[in-house]
Write a protein that holds these residues in place. Structure first.
Motif, PDB file in Angstrom:
ATOM      1  N   HIS A 165       0.819  -1.212   0.000  1.00 27.66           N
ATOM      2  CA  HIS A 165       0.000   0.000   0.000  1.00 27.66           C
ATOM      3  C   HIS A 165       0.855   1.265   0.000  1.00 27.66           C
ATOM      4  O   HIS A 165       0.463   2.294  -0.552  1.00 27.66           O
ATOM      5  N   SER A 166       2.046   1.192   0.597  1.00 25.28           N
ATOM      6  CA  SER A 166       2.894   2.390   0.687  1.00 25.28           C
ATOM      7  C   SER A 166       3.445   2.796  -0.677  1.00 25.28           C
ATOM      8  O   SER A 166       3.855   3.947  -0.861  1.00 25.28           O
ATOM      9  N   LEU A 167       3.418   1.879  -1.638  1.00 26.79           N
ATOM     10  CA  LEU A 167       3.898   2.217  -2.985  1.00 26.79           C
ATOM     11  C   LEU A 167       2.978   3.225  -3.660  1.00 26.79           C
ATOM     12  O   LEU A 167       3.408   3.987  -4.525  1.00 26.79           O
ATOM     13  N   VAL A 168       1.725   3.239  -3.258  1.00 26.14           N
ATOM     14  CA  VAL A 168       0.776   4.204  -3.814  1.00 26.14           C
ATOM     15  C   VAL A 168       1.187   5.619  -3.424  1.00 26.14           C
ATOM     16  O   VAL A 168       1.233   6.529  -4.266  1.00 26.14           O
ATOM     17  N   THR A 169       1.534   5.816  -2.144  1.00 24.09           N
ATOM     18  CA  THR A 169       1.934   7.148  -1.684  1.00 24.09           C
ATOM     19  C   THR A 169       3.319   7.534  -2.206  1.00 24.09           C
ATOM     20  O   THR A 169       3.648   8.715  -2.248  1.00 24.09           O
ATOM     21  N   MET A 170       4.112   6.545  -2.618  1.00 17.37           N
ATOM     22  CA  MET A 170       5.419   6.831  -3.223  1.00 17.37           C
ATOM     23  C   MET A 170       5.291   7.175  -4.716  1.00 17.37           C
ATOM     24  O   MET A 170       6.273   7.495  -5.363  1.00 17.37           O
ATOM     25  N   ASN A 171       4.059   7.079  -5.243  1.00 15.74           N
ATOM     26  CA  ASN A 171       3.751   7.425  -6.631  1.00 15.74           C
ATOM     27  C   ASN A 171       4.253   6.389  -7.646  1.00 15.74           C
ATOM     28  O   ASN A 171       4.548   6.733  -8.788  1.00 15.74           O
ATOM     29  N   PHE A 172       4.346   5.131  -7.229  1.00 18.11           N
ATOM     30  CA  PHE A 172       4.610   4.067  -8.194  1.00 18.11           C
ATOM     31  C   PHE A 172       3.316   3.746  -8.936  1.00 18.11           C
ATOM     32  O   PHE A 172       2.211   3.956  -8.423  1.00 18.11           O
ATOM     33  N   ASP A 173       3.464   3.214 -10.128  1.00 20.25           N
ATOM     34  CA  ASP A 173       2.296   2.867 -10.955  1.00 20.25           C
ATOM     35  C   ASP A 173       1.886   1.410 -10.776  1.00 20.25           C
ATOM     36  O   ASP A 173       0.881   0.969 -11.326  1.00 20.25           O
ATOM     37  N   GLY A 174       2.693   0.677 -10.027  1.00 22.28           N
ATOM     38  CA  GLY A 174       2.382  -0.724  -9.805  1.00 22.28           C
ATOM     39  C   GLY A 174       3.501  -1.397  -9.036  1.00 22.28           C
ATOM     40  O   GLY A 174       4.433  -0.745  -8.558  1.00 22.28           O
ATOM     41  N   ALA A 175       3.391  -2.720  -8.929  1.00 22.29           N
ATOM     42  CA  ALA A 175       4.377  -3.511  -8.197  1.00 22.29           C
ATOM     43  C   ALA A 175       4.603  -4.834  -8.910  1.00 22.29           C
ATOM     44  O   ALA A 175       3.705  -5.362  -9.577  1.00 22.29           O
ATOM     45  N   ALA A 176       5.800  -5.370  -8.740  1.00 26.09           N
ATOM     46  CA  ALA A 176       6.129  -6.705  -9.240  1.00 26.09           C
ATOM     47  C   ALA A 176       6.421  -7.590  -8.036  1.00 26.09           C
ATOM     48  O   ALA A 176       7.250  -7.249  -7.188  1.00 26.09           O
ATOM     49  N   LEU A 177       5.712  -8.698  -7.944  1.00 29.21           N
ATOM     50  CA  LEU A 177       5.863  -9.624  -6.827  1.00 29.21           C
ATOM     51  C   LEU A 177       6.738 -10.806  -7.229  1.00 29.21           C
ATOM     52  O   LEU A 177       6.568 -11.363  -8.298  1.00 29.21           O
ATOM     53  N   LEU A 178       7.656 -11.167  -6.338  1.00 29.02           N
ATOM     54  CA  LEU A 178       8.502 -12.334  -6.581  1.00 29.02           C
ATOM     55  C   LEU A 178       8.557 -13.179  -5.306  1.00 29.02           C
ATOM     56  O   LEU A 178       7.885 -14.203  -5.200  1.00 29.02           O
ATOM     57  N   GLY A 179       9.324 -12.747  -4.332  1.00 21.48           N
ATOM     58  CA  GLY A 179       9.434 -13.491  -3.078  1.00 21.48           C
ATOM     59  C   GLY A 179       8.106 -13.666  -2.370  1.00 21.48           C
ATOM     60  O   GLY A 179       7.825 -14.714  -1.776  1.00 21.48           O
ATOM     61  N   ALA A 180       7.248 -12.638  -2.446  1.00 22.96           N
ATOM     62  CA  ALA A 180       5.938 -12.708  -1.780  1.00 22.96           C
ATOM     63  C   ALA A 180       5.083 -13.842  -2.325  1.00 22.96           C
ATOM     64  O   ALA A 180       4.196 -14.348  -1.640  1.00 22.96           O
ATOM     65  N   ILE A 181       5.355 -14.238  -3.564  1.00 26.54           N
ATOM     66  CA  ILE A 181       4.590 -15.317  -4.202  1.00 26.54           C
ATOM     67  C   ILE A 181       5.264 -16.668  -4.022  1.00 26.54           C
ATOM     68  O   ILE A 181       4.639 -17.661  -3.674  1.00 26.54           O
ATOM     69  N   TRP A 182       6.577 -16.720  -4.235  1.00 24.42           N
ATOM     70  CA  TRP A 182       7.262 -18.015  -4.375  1.00 24.42           C
ATOM     71  C   TRP A 182       7.976 -18.503  -3.125  1.00 24.42           C
ATOM     72  O   TRP A 182       8.427 -19.649  -3.091  1.00 24.42           O
TER      73      TRP A 182
END
Length: 202
Positions: A165-182
């Motif tokens: 959620h903090s990426l929204v306030t940092m003004n990122f347009d999205g996220a890429a998940l790796l460790g969180a998934i695998w």
């Protein structure tokens, strides 16, 4: 619109194709297929185990010669690959209908990216889950200014349900998940759904 992408585990995972299919069914928009040590046969088997209806959501990090055969149109450039590719070559790929993306690790490099890329991964934002030596660059006051983003930017590195959620306030347009998934493949789909929920309810 905040985009959530998933990057494959670098090595094989039990029931991998099934998990990927379940992620797509839950609304995964783009899956980055990155297997740096895999051989062609392994890549073919994995792609063929994923229903063809989802192939247009796969982005390749190598084995680009397989893309036409499997109707895959997303071409990802590693940093060194991008640096050795001319603008004319990028234009040709765009003209052929490919969606181009790339990876970036420094803000000055990000600012110089050509808009021929549809989006870029910027990493590591947080301390990496899968690579403990990778320390994140995003402090509490990190903010990505509009002029630093010639293309949409997806945060990579240490992104999980508790911090996405903090990426929204940092003004990122999205996220890429790796460790969180695998890190816990048996929880991959639940963790993906939780990440989506935590962004969309923020």
């Amino acid at each position: 619109m905040f985009t959530i992408a998933v990057i494959s585990n670098a090595t094989a995972v039990p029931n991998e194709a099934t998990i990927i299919q379940q992620l797509f069914a839950e609304g995964l928009e783009v899956f980055h297929l990155r297997k740096p040590e895999a051989d062609e046969q392994t890549m073919r088997q994995l792609i063929e185990a994923i229903p063809a209806v989802y192939h247009d959501r796969i982005a390749m990090h190598g084995f680009y010669h397989l893309m036409e055969e499997y109707n895959i149109h997303r071409w990802h450039f590693r940093e060194e690959h991008r640096q050795s590719t001319t603008k004319e070559e990028l234009v040709k790929l765009k003209d052929k209908g490919y969606t181009l993306s790339t990876s970036v690790h420094e803000l000055p490099t990000l600012q110089r990216l050509t808009s021929l890329f549809s989006y870029a991964f910027f990493s590591p934002v947080f301390d990496s889950i899968s690579k403990h030596q990778y320390k994140g660059i995003a402090g509490d006051d990190f903010y990505l200014k509009a002029e630093q983003k010639p293309v949409p930017v997806l945060a990579l590195g240490g992104v999980e349900a508790n911090n996405i959620h903090s990426l929204v306030t940092m003004n990122f347009d999205g996220a890429a998940l790796l460790g969180a998934i695998w890190q816990e493949p048996e929880m991959a789909v639940e963790n993906f759904k939780l990440c989506k929920h935590n962004v969309h309810t923020y």
